[in-house]
Enzyme design. Sequence first.
Site, short mmCIF file in Angstrom:
data_model
loop_
_atom_site.label_atom_id
_atom_site.label_comp_id
_atom_site.label_asym_id
_atom_site.label_seq_id
_atom_site.Cartn_x
_atom_site.Cartn_y
_atom_site.Cartn_z
N ALA A 103 0.83 -1.20 0.00
CA ALA A 103 0.00 0.00 0.00
C ALA A 103 0.87 1.25 0.00
O ALA A 103 0.72 2.12 -0.87
CB ALA A 103 -0.94 0.00 1.20
N GLY A 104 1.78 1.34 0.95
CA GLY A 104 2.59 2.55 1.09
C GLY A 104 3.50 2.79 -0.09
O GLY A 104 3.57 3.90 -0.62
N SER B 135 0.41 -21.32 2.94
CA SER B 135 -0.57 -20.63 2.10
C SER B 135 -1.88 -21.38 1.92
O SER B 135 -1.91 -22.60 1.78
CB SER B 135 0.04 -20.39 0.73
OG SER B 135 -0.96 -20.02 -0.18
N ARG C 124 -11.70 -18.71 5.17
CA ARG C 124 -10.77 -18.92 6.28
C ARG C 124 -11.46 -19.01 7.64
O ARG C 124 -11.08 -19.84 8.47
CB ARG C 124 -9.76 -17.78 6.31
CG ARG C 124 -8.85 -17.85 5.12
CD ARG C 124 -7.91 -16.67 5.04
NE ARG C 124 -7.02 -16.86 3.90
CZ ARG C 124 -6.14 -15.96 3.49
NH1 ARG C 124 -6.03 -14.81 4.10
NH2 ARG C 124 -5.37 -16.22 2.46
N GLU D 60 -4.17 -2.56 4.65
CA GLU D 60 -4.72 -3.24 5.83
C GLU D 60 -5.01 -2.27 6.98
O GLU D 60 -5.82 -2.58 7.86
CB GLU D 60 -3.74 -4.33 6.31
CG GLU D 60 -4.33 -5.27 7.34
CD GLU D 60 -3.37 -6.37 7.80
OE1 GLU D 60 -2.33 -6.55 7.14
OE2 GLU D 60 -3.68 -7.03 8.79
N LEU E 145 -3.45 -8.57 -1.27
CA LEU E 145 -2.50 -7.95 -2.22
C LEU E 145 -3.28 -7.08 -3.20
O LEU E 145 -2.83 -6.01 -3.60
CB LEU E 145 -1.71 -9.04 -2.97
CG LEU E 145 -0.75 -9.88 -2.13
CD1 LEU E 145 -0.02 -10.89 -3.01
CD2 LEU E 145 0.26 -9.01 -1.40
#
Lengths: 246, 639
Positions: free
Chosen positions: B45-46, B285, B331, B426, B442
Amino acid sequence: MKVKLKIWRQENAEAKGSFQTYTFDKVAPEMSFLEMMDAFNTQLITEGKEPVAFDHDCREGICGACSMYINGHPHGPVSGITTCHLSMRHFKDGETITVEPWRAKAFPVIKDLIVDRSAFDQIQIAGGFISMNVGGAPEANSIPVKVKNADEAFDSSVCIGCGACVAACKNASAMLFVSAKVSQFALLPQGRVEAKERVEKMVAKMDDLGFGNCTNTYACEAECPKDISITNIARMNREFFSAKVS
Amino acid sequence: MTKLNSKIPEGPLAQKWSLYKQNAKLVNPANKKKLDIIVVGTGLAGASAASALGELGYNVKNFCYQDSPRRAHSVAAQGGINAAKNYRNDGDSIYRLFYDMIKGGDYRAREANVYRIAEVSNDVIDHFTAMGVPFARDYGGGLDNRSFGGVQVSRTFYAKGQTGQQCLLGTYATLNRQVSKGTVTMYSRREVQDIVIVDGRARGVIVRNLITGEIERHSAHAVVLATGGYGTIYYLSTLAVNSNASAAWKAHKKGAYFANPSFVQIHPTSIPQLNDYQSKLTLMSESLRNDGRIWVPKTKNDKRHPNEIPEEERDYYLERRYPAFGNLVPRDVASRAAKERCDTGYGVGSTGLAVYLDFKDAINKQGKKAIEHKYGNLFELYHIITGIDPYVEPMRIYPAGHYTMGGLWVDYELQTTIPGLFAIGESNFSDHGANRLGASSLMQTSGDGYFILPYTISNYLADQIRIPHIPTDAPEFEEAEKVVKERIEKLLAIKGKQTATSFHKRLGRIMWDYCGMSRNEEGLKKAFGLVKELEQEFWKDLAIPGDEKNINQELEKAGRVADYFELAELMITDALNRKESCGAHFREEYQTPEGEALRNDDEYMYVAAWEYAGKSKEPTLHKEKLEYKFVEVKVRSYK
């Protein structure tokens, strides 16, 4: 388990460092090396002493922060892993374990086991990218790439930038690191456009920053936690020479 | 009471973002050069925001606590990144991706934001491919896809089990390009200590230089937080051990509302905790559930070696309970089902807190080579950590704290309740509701940074062009710096006996036991008291050797843990307030006879946005009512 820890202690960048030897008897074989260091630091703190400073973050072998030179090997004696994945079961009871920072002119020590690896960032800044603006990309499937090329580019791209290659090399050469990035882009059609300028700029920056030459000892490949192949260096040399003659 | 204004544009769902962009204000190139933007964090993001804003011509200052931006924890994301490309001709579309996320989030996310992220997902894949990200391909040269939990299409792009690494390094490269051009200035080994507000707007940050210990002031016309989640509140989690919530928490204390703090994703497939020294849980994963089958023995406390347990004595409980989605349920559902089996005595391994993830059938059918090609590095990782070869024996896995759906409340423009303070990735709450689907993280982080924020922040900055460079000698900077220094002095002055990590472990245990995979009123109330007590002990007995004028990693940890005590209270308050079960928030009092989450849409179909009211004061709850105009709200079923 009990170990003798011979650790490089250095207050800051200017201070003169030295080895200090400690005895630590709270080692469990199932600890990772960094967890052993955590427990050892807890002991130091309890004794009112300063803990050993070291870089670490993801602790799953992918961020590239951890960087300890253990018993003469970057990331320790087991190949193909980073320090955070090194298990204490690989050491013997009573063993003396020597822990040093990376040693290289281009990676000065900042404190204890922490070194300044910003030289790696500077090499990438010099040209380790594809000059495509956000919004300007073509449809992803408009440029087909052979599976072989994509797989080889991937193999080069898994470098975590930890610097073990430099630490392992008697010349402190950064050739493996630089060649991995050069190769990843050189193998993909998207990266070909700037291939010539990229390799020239990155190599020039690498030389400027005080990294040594490659004399083909292959120590970098042997110590790389991600098994980056020295064929990348051969590929970079080809790219470099063809850039110079074109 | 402040009224929350989500600023959702009018118009049909599929046109909202286009309409917004058409009407958004722009800043001309000459003025962009005069505007400063601070971006905190260099994860996907950053780094994507910093590079995209740098490309536009703004002056960007980008901060990270690591020694290099390339190490931010996006690097560890494994399985993949979603996009609605429909390259498989299997019925995917932007609407389908949007719908899967709304349903996956158990109808607790904002429709307009979710649709927008689905809309930009395809641009993200185009961009990464152009940047040289080596995604997996098939033999025709096109990009390959795989499937992830909670969906019935294959829309996940991947680079073996290192998709996050590849996307982050691609973004790190775009960031480096801007650094080389001088539009972005990188400040690494800096940790944000506070946000500075001048005349009601975010105008800067106070940071600690982690090498010299110096406290620095940095000013800007806008501040962007891209600081990730707070999963390390559990101490053991799949996050990098230094990940923290401090910047977001400081923003909250300065007036940014914190939304749905109790919505935390517990990932079902992590390597189980093996001993008490452990500092970290490593993820396996979700993509492994494409080919791996999850089971436990049908008999309680069955101590036989897994390979000796015959087929008919195995309980493939996900396939049994959820025949439509099988091993690929979302999940939250998979984690709870594993917990249920272990709590009732069917768990495996020395602790009984593990289930099997078995590749025997996949290896028999596809061959070892095919499995190695898809998951090679994950199998290797598992082997290194556990000493068990997953090609020969099933993996043992157990749920672990992983991702926080909750975060700073933002409107459609990704702006918090403090004007000029934006939160992306996030660190905000906006796109995943009460449960995030795999490979959507992502997608969201890079979508926010590359394709959404550049438009919305320009709309804000268009009104700021007459404001000259913000001076850092203003009284607000002075005051903020003073408060930061005082807190550091206070921490150092305790001179107690216990380390920050020992407190962190104890806090994590309380949160895991009472505010983790399942919660109940009694436990939450108990946890609240325990956290308060522990916090008092912390401020009386913390040990930090050394001083603040040098690298001091104990001081860094202590500051983060101190903030976590306060955030823990808010998480518990939020979990107590939400008297329903939804997504990952499972209140034991509210469940169906089959043990599934039981929502209460009449009373709780809202985003809980909490306003800070002062230390130890009950925070104020603001409700953003969620309206579903484009999907029918249903009971979420994967059966």
